[in-house]
Design an enzyme around this catalytic site. Sequence first.
Site, PDB file in Angstrom:
ATOM      1  N   LYS A 211       0.835  -1.204   0.000  1.00 16.48           N
ATOM      2  CA  LYS A 211       0.000   0.000   0.000  1.00 16.48           C
ATOM      3  C   LYS A 211       0.869   1.252   0.000  1.00 16.48           C
ATOM      4  O   LYS A 211       1.717   1.427   0.868  1.00 16.48           O
ATOM      5  CB  LYS A 211      -0.914  -0.014   1.229  1.00 16.48           C
ATOM      6  CG  LYS A 211      -1.869  -1.211   1.250  1.00 16.48           C
ATOM      7  CD  LYS A 211      -2.621  -1.333   2.548  1.00 16.48           C
ATOM      8  CE  LYS A 211      -1.726  -1.717   3.700  1.00 16.48           C
ATOM      9  NZ  LYS A 211      -2.484  -2.036   4.931  1.00 16.48           N
ATOM     10  N   THR A 243      -7.610  10.338   9.271  1.00 12.32           N
ATOM     11  CA  THR A 243      -8.359   9.148   9.676  1.00 12.32           C
ATOM     12  C   THR A 243      -7.408   8.065  10.170  1.00 12.32           C
ATOM     13  O   THR A 243      -6.199   8.137   9.982  1.00 12.32           O
ATOM     14  CB  THR A 243      -9.164   8.579   8.498  1.00 12.32           C
ATOM     15  OG1 THR A 243      -8.255   8.230   7.457  1.00 12.32           O
ATOM     16  CG2 THR A 243     -10.151   9.595   7.988  1.00 12.32           C
ATOM     17  N   GLY A 245      -7.501   3.500  10.489  1.00 22.49           N
ATOM     18  CA  GLY A 245      -8.270   2.323  10.093  1.00 22.49           C
ATOM     19  C   GLY A 245      -8.390   2.110   8.600  1.00 22.49           C
ATOM     20  O   GLY A 245      -9.134   1.225   8.157  1.00 22.49           O
ATOM     21  N   THR A 246      -7.638   2.887   7.795  1.00 13.44           N
ATOM     22  CA  THR A 246      -7.733   2.690   6.350  1.00 13.44           C
ATOM     23  C   THR A 246      -7.211   1.311   5.939  1.00 13.44           C
ATOM     24  O   THR A 246      -7.792   0.668   5.058  1.00 13.44           O
ATOM     25  CB  THR A 246      -6.952   3.778   5.595  1.00 13.44           C
ATOM     26  OG1 THR A 246      -5.619   3.840   6.102  1.00 13.44           O
ATOM     27  CG2 THR A 246      -7.598   5.138   5.773  1.00 13.44           C
ATOM     28  N   GLY A 247      -6.122   0.858   6.576  1.00 20.26           N
ATOM     29  CA  GLY A 247      -5.595  -0.464   6.248  1.00 20.26           C
ATOM     30  C   GLY A 247      -6.551  -1.574   6.632  1.00 20.26           C
ATOM     31  O   GLY A 247      -6.739  -2.544   5.886  1.00 20.26           O
ATOM     32  N   CYS A 248      -7.181  -1.436   7.798  1.00 18.29           N
ATOM     33  CA  CYS A 248      -8.178  -2.423   8.233  1.00 18.29           C
ATOM     34  C   CYS A 248      -9.347  -2.471   7.252  1.00 18.29           C
ATOM     35  O   CYS A 248      -9.790  -3.548   6.838  1.00 18.29           O
ATOM     36  CB  CYS A 248      -8.695  -2.076   9.630  1.00 18.29           C
ATOM     37  SG  CYS A 248      -7.464  -1.985  10.931  1.00 18.29           S
TER      38      CYS A 248
END
Length: 313
Positions: A211, A243, A245-248
């Site tokens: 990513k 933000t 939690g984008t990877g989650c």
Amino acid sequence: MPGGGNRQRRRVILSSRGGVRPLDSMSNKKPRRSQSAATPVALTIAGSDSSAGAGAQADLKTFSALGVYGVTAVTCIVAETPGKVSRIQPADPNIVHEQIELLLKCFPVAAIKTGLLCNAAIVAQVVRSLRKVKRRQLVVDPVMIATSGDVLLAPKAIQLYEHELFPLATLITPNLDEAARLAGEPIEDLADMRRVARTLEKKYGAAILLKGGQLRGRRAIDVLYLGNDTREFSAPFVPRVKTHGTGCTYSAAITAELAKGAELSSAIATAKKFVTSAIRSHFIWKSGRDRIFALNALSFRGAQTPTDLSNNR
């Protein structure tokens, strides 16, 4: 009762369109057919985030938004808000194992993802359970280093990831810091990403989705390496959004699409579109003199798929 007389009172239920309907009018209707047979099930093995922006809560929101029923095995309880982790309390490794075993026994789980596994003992129990799963679609989000640069796992746990968990994976989704740690070399540009993705795919025998949002260019480009094939997934970078939690959310969206039977590249393309929409349509609340940001998983409406450059290199 006024106006009631001796008339028999009739039981009523609320109508979904407003007003009421007599309950006895429903008695001859056939029950609705269950949707369970047509609804895929996905399992997330992850921590609980009190702010619900990451971890199991983010995964469940994503699964639901994409039409998948989500079940959870919680590995730890995290007291956090965006930008601040106050405390992490690991779960007992045995209860993590028990959750996974029970869910896999009772539900037709079609795809699995792992998030924060917290420590070596929990990683070992997860591996113990997942080794038994046949025809698994397993997405491993190696939550080792936060976007802030904070190290979240001890070296022993990382070794278990590398030697025991990664070989079970369909897809591994490291961020740039995690990929640099695993490859033992820095990543400073897109060329580095392509090279490191190839190195990690050969090293672990699983597809690698590296990513690239941390590069902070005009576009957020992610690199997939699988079987000598490199594909790049691109979307406009959304600036000034703090933000977490984008990877989650990204890995959960991939897992949901795999659970529905999508091919890996197609699953990633949809997930890229999903997470980009969630970032762009984020929530903001005032918090004292600061502001709190959160992803908006409800914003997804199936817009055009982000660019899949599909380059063979």
